[in-house]
Design a protein around this motif. Structure first.
Motif, PDB file in Angstrom:
ATOM      1  N   THR A 103      -3.170  -1.231  -1.738  1.00 60.77           N
ATOM      2  CA  THR A 103      -2.483   0.032  -2.017  1.00 60.77           C
ATOM      3  C   THR A 103      -3.481   1.169  -2.285  1.00 60.77           C
ATOM      4  O   THR A 103      -3.277   2.308  -1.858  1.00 60.77           O
ATOM      5  CB  THR A 103      -1.536  -0.135  -3.227  1.00 60.77           C
ATOM      6  N   GLN A 120       2.510   2.331  -4.524  1.00 63.27           N
ATOM      7  CA  GLN A 120       3.067   1.045  -4.121  1.00 63.27           C
ATOM      8  C   GLN A 120       4.584   1.145  -3.965  1.00 63.27           C
ATOM      9  O   GLN A 120       5.175   0.608  -3.046  1.00 63.27           O
ATOM     10  CB  GLN A 120       2.687   0.055  -5.209  1.00 63.27           C
ATOM     11  N   THR A 161       1.256   1.197   1.167  1.00 61.63           N
ATOM     12  CA  THR A 161      -0.138   1.488   1.499  1.00 61.63           C
ATOM     13  C   THR A 161      -0.151   2.400   2.720  1.00 61.63           C
ATOM     14  O   THR A 161       0.827   2.467   3.457  1.00 61.63           O
ATOM     15  CB  THR A 161      -0.899   0.184   1.805  1.00 61.63           C
ATOM     16  N   SER A 176      -3.181   0.734   8.075  1.00 59.68           N
ATOM     17  CA  SER A 176      -4.520   0.134   8.118  1.00 59.68           C
ATOM     18  C   SER A 176      -5.326   0.592   9.329  1.00 59.68           C
ATOM     19  O   SER A 176      -6.519   0.896   9.208  1.00 59.68           O
ATOM     20  CB  SER A 176      -4.409  -1.389   8.169  1.00 59.68           C
TER      21      SER A 176
END
Ligand code: PLP
Length: 484
Positions: A159, A345, A350, A353
């Motif tokens: 996160t 959170q 998050t 990526s």
């Protein structure tokens, strides 16, 4: 709101109770009085305004008849929830939260939509020269991530942010990675801070004029907003506000400020920190524009000058790479990062990526800095084009502008009598948009001001857009305004 400052004119022919009712209606419209807020008792208000109690009772009756307040004698009078405007199915009505009732300003959505309409010349969108985005570099960075193992890019990052991007941000800003939280844009940073620090009824002091997203976010959290005038930037005035309102936090955008383009001098930054320390006041320093000086470096950040862990610093890549990336970072003491991460959170778990890793790859080489040199030069070229176009196409004396050394905006002031919302309405009809000044004021100011973003449009279209604006301002009905 300052009900006690309401100005009733005893001899203008309009009954006092109606004047009072209209003034309260406009305070409700402007959000100065929030849904659920209690109005002063009839007796108290009568005393404050030096009018009879009957005048206040009649004004409250009229507000009730207009559906703007509710309540009964003896139990208090409360601002009514706004009338349902969404057309939502009836079972939803009356159930939306107070926060939702305070989230009614669609300006940011309108700006975003206008930016993607190819027919419009948009000086509204707060975007850099997106045509300079380093597409090849970004492609290579993404490919490199996937080649190193797609799983890494597909797994949820922590996160707090992917360690590689946290490290890259920390290295650039001279902090430890644990002091950095990766956020999905600066707006998310503000939202997390508001959730973390604001209770309904708190006060926030912020730049006036200031970033409209901050006004909306703090207001939705239930805060009242007190504006600190950025033109005067007077620390004594700020101290008066701190003493008077005892705010939860101070929000400021000190470098190439949105919307004025102003840069707070180092001396004022130091005075601000000194004051904040004396009053134990957290500062939120929002800095999307600090890498965008046309030349040279801006003064040090409040975060760098701070010796007492008072400052939360927000940075975003929205104005240097692209808002569509939705990536930025926030720097603060570790304990604050931990707390904010708990809110993140709950918000989006998050940030993505793959984009985090690709961006970390770009920051590791010299590609980002090369891009920044090109971007700054191009922004300066676009700023000069807009300035030249304003001089050429706008009738002399119709417009005053602030000097600009970087950032994305030119802040414009019209004759006091000219309403920039009316100008926007006409401009939109001719395919040009900008943001009207009142959107940047928490208290109904700025009606004769507006913000032009010079960076998102190539010079030829800048000239055409300003030519159309100049044409509208040359119309005496608009250009000289109507008598007050
Ligand atoms: C001062 C300020 N803060 C935050 C934002 C929002 O940035 P982001 O797109 O990264 O959420 C903006 C965008 O205009 C801004 O001017």
């Amino acid at each position: 709101m300052g009900i006690e400052t309401l100005n009733l004119e005893r001899h203008n022919g309009s009954p006092l109770y109606l004047q009072l009712c209209d003034a309260l209606e406009s305070a409700i419209d402007l959000g100065e009085l929030q849904p659920g807020e209690r109005l002063p008792s009839e007796r108290d208000l009568a005393r404050q305004l030096d009018v009879s109690r009957t005048t206040v009772v009649s004004a409250y009756d009229e507000l009730r008849a207009r559906g703007l307040v509710r309540g009964q004698v003896g139990r208090g009078t409360y601002v009514e929830a706004r009338p349902e405007q969404s057309g939502a199915p009836f079972a939803w009505r009356g159930k939306v939260s107070l926060g939702a009732l305070r989230t009614l300003d669609p300006t940011i959505r309108w700006i975003t939509r206008a930016a993607s309409d190819p027919e419009l010349i948009s000086f509204a969108a707060a975007i850099p020269a997106l045509d300079l985005f380093p597409v090849e570099q970004f492609k290579q960075a993404q490919a490199a991530v996937l080649e190193r193992g797609a799983l890494r890019a597909l797994t949820l990052a922590p996160t707090e942010g992917h360690p590689e991007l946290r490290q890259a941000a920390a290295r650039r800003f001279g902090i430890r990675p644990e002091q950095a939280l990766i956020i999905s844009g600066a707006q998310q940073g503000l939202d997390l801070i508001a959730r973390c620090l604001i209770d309904p009824g708190d006060t926030v002091v912020m730049d006036r004029p200031g970033y409209l997203g901050a006004i909306q976010t703090f207001r939705a959290a239930g805060a009242s907003i007190a504006g600190w005038d950025v033109e005067r930037a007077d620390p004594n005035e700020l101290e008066d506000l701190l003493v008077r309102y005892r705010p939860k936090l101070l929000y400021t955008n000190p470098t190439f400020q949105n919307p004025t383009g102003r840069v707070m001098p180092t001396g004022t930054r130091r005075e601000l920190l000194e004051l904040a320390n004396r009053h134990r006041l957290p500062i939120v320093e929002d800095e999307p524009y600090r890498d965008l000086a046309f030349e040279g470096a801006p003064p040090p950040t409040l975060f760098e000058l701070d010796r007492n862990a008072l400052v939360i610093h927000i940075h975003t890549f929205s104005k240097t790479l692209a808002g569509g990336l939705r990536l930025g970072w926030l720097a603060a003491a570790e304990e604050i990062i931990d707390q904010l991460a708990l809110f993140k959170q709950r918000s989006d778990v998050t940030s993505p990526s793959l984009s985090q890793l690709a961006l970390a790859g770009m920051l590791a080489g010299d590609g980002f800095d090369r891009h920044m040199r090109l971007l700054r030069a191009e922004h300066r070229r676009r700023f000069e084009s807009m300035q030249a176009a304003l001089e050429q196409h706008v009738p002399a004396g119709a417009l005053a502008t602030e000097p600009v050394q970087g950032g994305l905006y030119i802040w414009c002031a019209l004759d006091r009598r000219v309403d920039s919302h009316e100008l926007l309405h006409r401009a939109e009809g001719q395919g040009v948009v900008f943001v009207h000044g009142a959107a940047f004021y928490p208290d109904g100011g700025g009606r004769n001001q507006f913000r032009l973003c010079f960076s998102g449009v190539p010079p030829a279209r800048i000239d055409e857009g300003v030519r159309r604006l100049g044409g509208i301002l040359a119309d005496p009905v608009v250009g000289q305004g109507s008598p007050p």
